[in-house]
Design a protein around this motif. Structure first.
Motif, short mmCIF file in Angstrom:
data_model
loop_
_atom_site.label_atom_id
_atom_site.label_comp_id
_atom_site.label_asym_id
_atom_site.label_seq_id
_atom_site.Cartn_x
_atom_site.Cartn_y
_atom_site.Cartn_z
N VAL A 40 -19.12 49.04 43.92
CA VAL A 40 -20.06 48.66 44.46
C VAL A 40 -21.25 48.76 43.96
CG1 VAL A 40 -21.29 49.22 46.69
CG2 VAL A 40 -18.76 49.28 46.78
N ALA A 41 -21.48 50.02 43.41
CA ALA A 41 -22.91 50.26 42.62
C ALA A 41 -23.01 49.39 41.21
CB ALA A 41 -22.74 51.67 42.01
N ALA A 42 -21.63 48.92 40.65
CA ALA A 42 -21.92 47.91 39.88
C ALA A 42 -22.51 46.59 40.29
CB ALA A 42 -20.56 47.82 38.94
N GLN A 43 -21.74 46.15 41.40
CA GLN A 43 -22.20 44.88 41.85
C GLN A 43 -23.68 44.84 42.30
OE1 GLN A 43 -19.50 43.75 44.91
NE2 GLN A 43 -17.89 42.74 43.43
N GLU A 44 -24.15 45.84 42.86
CA GLU A 44 -25.45 45.84 43.41
C GLU A 44 -26.33 45.86 42.14
OE1 GLU A 44 -25.19 48.52 47.63
OE2 GLU A 44 -25.45 49.64 45.50
N TYR A 45 -25.97 46.77 41.07
CA TYR A 45 -26.92 46.85 39.97
C TYR A 45 -27.03 45.27 39.46
CZ TYR A 45 -28.26 47.75 35.18
OH TYR A 45 -29.03 47.85 33.98
N ASP A 46 -25.97 44.59 39.11
CA ASP A 46 -25.83 43.21 38.89
C ASP A 46 -26.71 42.13 39.53
OD1 ASP A 46 -24.25 44.05 36.57
OD2 ASP A 46 -22.39 43.47 37.48
N ALA A 47 -26.60 42.49 40.89
CA ALA A 47 -27.33 41.58 41.90
C ALA A 47 -28.92 42.10 42.07
CB ALA A 47 -26.82 41.92 43.35
N GLY A 48 -29.34 43.24 41.22
CA GLY A 48 -30.63 43.42 41.00
C GLY A 48 -31.42 44.08 42.32
N VAL A 49 -30.52 44.59 43.35
CA VAL A 49 -31.02 45.05 44.32
C VAL A 49 -31.26 46.58 44.59
CG1 VAL A 49 -30.01 43.13 45.71
CG2 VAL A 49 -28.83 45.04 45.65
N LEU A 50 -31.02 47.30 43.45
CA LEU A 50 -30.97 48.79 43.63
C LEU A 50 -32.51 49.00 43.46
CD1 LEU A 50 -28.18 49.97 41.21
CD2 LEU A 50 -28.29 49.94 43.88
N PRO A 51 -33.02 50.16 44.40
CA PRO A 51 -34.31 50.43 44.28
C PRO A 51 -34.63 51.61 43.55
CG PRO A 51 -33.23 51.35 46.21
CD PRO A 51 -32.46 50.37 45.49
N PHE A 52 -34.12 51.55 42.03
CA PHE A 52 -34.33 52.61 41.23
C PHE A 52 -35.32 52.25 40.20
CE2 PHE A 52 -30.04 53.69 42.77
CZ PHE A 52 -30.11 55.08 42.87
N THR A 53 -36.23 53.10 39.71
CA THR A 53 -36.96 52.69 38.58
C THR A 53 -36.60 53.86 37.51
OG1 THR A 53 -38.83 54.30 39.69
CG2 THR A 53 -38.89 51.95 39.85
N VAL A 54 -36.99 53.68 36.27
CA VAL A 54 -36.71 54.70 35.10
C VAL A 54 -37.83 54.96 34.56
CG1 VAL A 54 -35.50 55.19 33.01
CG2 VAL A 54 -34.20 53.97 34.82
N ASP A 55 -38.48 56.27 34.48
CA ASP A 55 -39.73 56.66 34.11
C ASP A 55 -39.49 57.40 32.66
OD1 ASP A 55 -42.27 57.58 33.64
OD2 ASP A 55 -42.38 59.17 34.71
#
Length: 59
Positions: A40-55
């Motif tokens: 599920v996480a991989a599909q969300e990542y591929d869809a670009g919908v995850l609200p994560f940022t990397v600092d």
């Protein structure tokens, strides 16, 4: 996750964090037939919908 390029380590961290959230009952952000949290996480990542940022601290 708009337009930001992630290293493989950052991607692994984001996917792992999101999979943990899903396994603890967080709402899924896309329509999917998957039941495994990491998939599920991989599909969300591929869809670009995850609200994560990397600092990276690259001032």
């Amino acid at each position: 996750m708009s337009g930001q390029q992630f290293t493989r380590y950052e991607r692994a961290r984001v996917l792992g964090s999101r999979a943990l959230q899903v396994s603890y009952g967080a709402p899924v952000l896309i329509d999917t037939d998957q039941t495994e949290p990491i998939l599920v996480a991989a599909q969300e990542y591929d869809a670009g919908v995850l609200p994560f940022t990397v600092d990276r601290g690259d001032d």
